[in-house]
Design a protein around this motif. Structure first.
Motif, short mmCIF file in Angstrom:
data_model
loop_
_atom_site.label_atom_id
_atom_site.label_comp_id
_atom_site.label_asym_id
_atom_site.label_seq_id
_atom_site.Cartn_x
_atom_site.Cartn_y
_atom_site.Cartn_z
N UNK A 59 0.83 -1.21 0.00
CA UNK A 59 0.00 0.00 0.00
C UNK A 59 0.86 1.26 0.00
N UNK A 60 0.56 2.15 -0.93
CA UNK A 60 1.10 3.51 -0.92
C UNK A 60 -0.06 4.48 -0.79
N UNK A 61 0.09 5.48 0.07
CA UNK A 61 -0.94 6.50 0.25
C UNK A 61 -0.42 7.81 -0.35
N UNK A 62 -1.19 8.37 -1.26
CA UNK A 62 -0.84 9.63 -1.91
C UNK A 62 -1.71 10.74 -1.34
N UNK A 63 -1.06 11.76 -0.77
CA UNK A 63 -1.79 12.88 -0.18
C UNK A 63 -1.07 14.17 -0.53
N UNK A 64 -1.78 15.27 -0.56
CA UNK A 64 -1.15 16.53 -0.97
C UNK A 64 -0.17 17.03 0.07
N UNK A 65 1.01 17.46 -0.35
CA UNK A 65 2.00 18.02 0.56
C UNK A 65 1.54 19.39 1.02
N UNK A 66 1.32 19.54 2.33
CA UNK A 66 0.84 20.81 2.86
C UNK A 66 1.84 21.45 3.82
N UNK A 67 3.10 20.99 3.75
CA UNK A 67 4.16 21.56 4.59
C UNK A 67 5.49 21.36 3.88
N UNK A 68 6.27 22.41 3.73
CA UNK A 68 7.52 22.32 2.99
C UNK A 68 8.56 21.46 3.69
N UNK A 69 8.37 21.15 4.95
CA UNK A 69 9.32 20.34 5.69
C UNK A 69 9.09 18.84 5.52
N UNK A 70 7.98 18.47 4.90
CA UNK A 70 7.68 17.05 4.73
C UNK A 70 8.55 16.43 3.64
N UNK A 71 9.04 15.20 3.87
CA UNK A 71 9.77 14.52 2.81
C UNK A 71 8.81 14.06 1.72
N UNK A 72 9.35 13.80 0.53
CA UNK A 72 8.49 13.30 -0.54
C UNK A 72 7.86 11.98 -0.15
N UNK A 73 8.66 11.10 0.45
CA UNK A 73 8.16 9.78 0.86
C UNK A 73 8.43 9.60 2.35
N UNK A 74 7.38 9.31 3.08
CA UNK A 74 7.48 9.04 4.51
C UNK A 74 7.00 7.62 4.75
N UNK A 75 7.75 6.86 5.52
CA UNK A 75 7.39 5.46 5.77
C UNK A 75 6.91 5.29 7.20
N UNK A 76 5.79 4.57 7.36
CA UNK A 76 5.36 4.16 8.69
C UNK A 76 4.62 2.84 8.59
N UNK A 77 4.95 1.93 9.48
CA UNK A 77 4.29 0.62 9.57
C UNK A 77 4.21 -0.07 8.20
N UNK A 78 5.33 -0.07 7.47
CA UNK A 78 5.41 -0.73 6.15
C UNK A 78 4.50 -0.10 5.10
#
Length: 440
Positions: A59-78
């Protein structure tokens, strides 16, 4: 249920999993629930993703980036959360996001083309995610599953001029209903609205409800919960928990409390949990200021307590500390808070609308009342206060109903069957589960 787990285990062991792109343009699974635009959809996406991975899917979840500090890809719980660059990297009201969906779609199509393993299903959540998903379906020929979470025509019916979404939403939803390989209805009312308002093909509607986390929400000792929260032990306590926006009808609960006290002569207190910050102040959450004003007008200001927003892990203490949980929105596509209250063994008084009409069994697990009817709500509250044995029995039956019909593992297993069907994946026969029962 054992047959379901055995079959899903064979799918996992034999490598016949499905790679899924979950789109949730404004509701990130990483966001804190309780803000103006953070609520049930965030919880839905996070739990569905988590449970799909648990049963062997990718599963990949695609959501709009709403903060410039967020990485392009963030991993949690696989799970990978892809923060899509679409529009300014700041928080925007969801009503302002539609112009950025073309950029969202272009990014997703390029991202998906560059993946070593192709996606087999796109599951769009909300109509704007659906617009993105439709472009992906047309470009990459990936099957599309759509969950609306709220339908524009229903919203406009109840919100009128306060609905700030553009009218083009209706045409987008029409196209999604027509071209999605499956449309997920979250309750029978949702299914009826899709058929009657959108001319949906019933054979392409799958009924799969929302759920609750059975490890997060469960019965606790009421006295201990009240001691932890600093609530009085000798008061009848009503809980209202959720987002602080007008359509949730919290003003209806405040006025009903006034009638309980001033007309029925019953002592009671209301605790309101929710807001845009941890502090229940009028500046951070204007709706709280409006509600305080109503409480003053009704001469019950000292009985209405605004406790702010709290983390998910602490919510079980609020439900367990209450005598009854109340939610009376004008409309509600599904509503997760009644499930959470039922899972904690508390009776629920809910508005007789949408998904609440489905999750709360009237007269068995709680009571249903018309929305915007403080008198009816007051009578229901008085009934439970004067009959604690009835309230306890409803709480017990609600607990059983929630654990039978509305768990996230059951929801994910039903969705996995929908994905397998639309993707043409050959998997062992898995019976439809009682998560509300996905059905075709």
């Amino acid at each position: 249920m054992h047959a379901v787990h055995d079959a899903l285990g064979r799918i996992r062991d034999e490598g016949r999993h499905v790679k899924i792109a979950l789109i949730s343009e404004h509701a990130s699974p990483l966001a804190v629930a309780g803000g103006v635009d953070s609520g049930g959809q965030n919880i839905y996406v996070a739990n569905v993703a988590r449970q799909l991975v648990r049963i062997g899917h990718e599963v990949d979840v695609f959501t709009r980036c709403d903060c410039s500090l967020l990485p392009l890809i963030f991993r949690f719980e696989n799970i990978r959360v892809i923060n899509v660059p679409a529009g300014p990297a700041v928080q925007l009201p969801k009503e302002q996001l539609l112009p950025h969906m073309d950029a969202f779609a272009r990014f997703m199509i390029d991202f998906m083309k560059n993946e070593a393993t192709p996606y087999q299903v796109v599951h769009a959540n909300f109509f704007m995610s659906g617009l993105v998903g439709l472009q992906i379906k047309l470009t990459l020929r990936v099957p599309l599953v759509t969950t609306f979470h709220a339908l524009g025509r229903v919203r406009r019916l109840y919100q009128g001029e306060s609905d700030n979404f553009p009218d083009e939403r209706f045409a987008i939803e029409d196209e999604l209903v027509k071209h999605s390989d499956s449309v997920i209805a979250e309750c029978p009312q949702d299914e009826n609205d899709l058929i009657n308002l959108y001319d949906a093909d019933p054979s392409r509607i799958d009924l799969v409800p929302c759920g609750f986390d059975r490890f997060e929400f469960h019965p606790l000792d009421k006295e201990s919960a009240r001691e932890r929260l600093g609530w009085p032990q000798d008061k009848f306590i009503i809980l209202q928990l959720g987002r602080m926006v007008p359509r949730k009808g919290v003003d209806n609960v405040v006025r009903a409390l006034s009638l309980c006290v001033n007309e029925h002569g019953e002592e009671a207190n209301l605790y309101v949990a929710g807001g845009n910050s941890d502090e229940a102040n009028d500046i951070a959450t204007p709706e709280i200021g409006r509600l305080r004003g109503i409480a003053r007008e009704c001469r019950i200001e000292e009985r209405v307590h605004f406790v702010g927003r709290h983390g998910r892990k602490s919510l079980k203490h609020f439900y367990n500390a209450a005598d009854v949980s109340v939610t009376t929105p004008w409309y509600e596509p599904f509503g997760i808070t009644p499930l959470e209250a039922m899972a904690c063994g508390r009776p629920v008084i809910g508005a007789d609308v949408g998904g609440i009409r489905y999750s709360v069994a009237h007269g068995e697990t709680g009571l249903l009342v018309p929305p915007k009817d403080p008198a009816a709500l007051a009578q229901a509250l008085v009934r439970l206060k004067r009959n604690p044995e009835l309230a306890e029995r409803m709480g017990e039956m609600g607990y059983a109903r929630a654990r039978t019909l509305f768990t996230w593992p059951g929801v994910a297993e039903s969705l996995a069957q929908v994905y397998a069907h639309v993707a043409g994946v050959q998997v062992p026969s898995v019976p439809r589960v009682a998560a509300g029962g996905a059905s075709r």
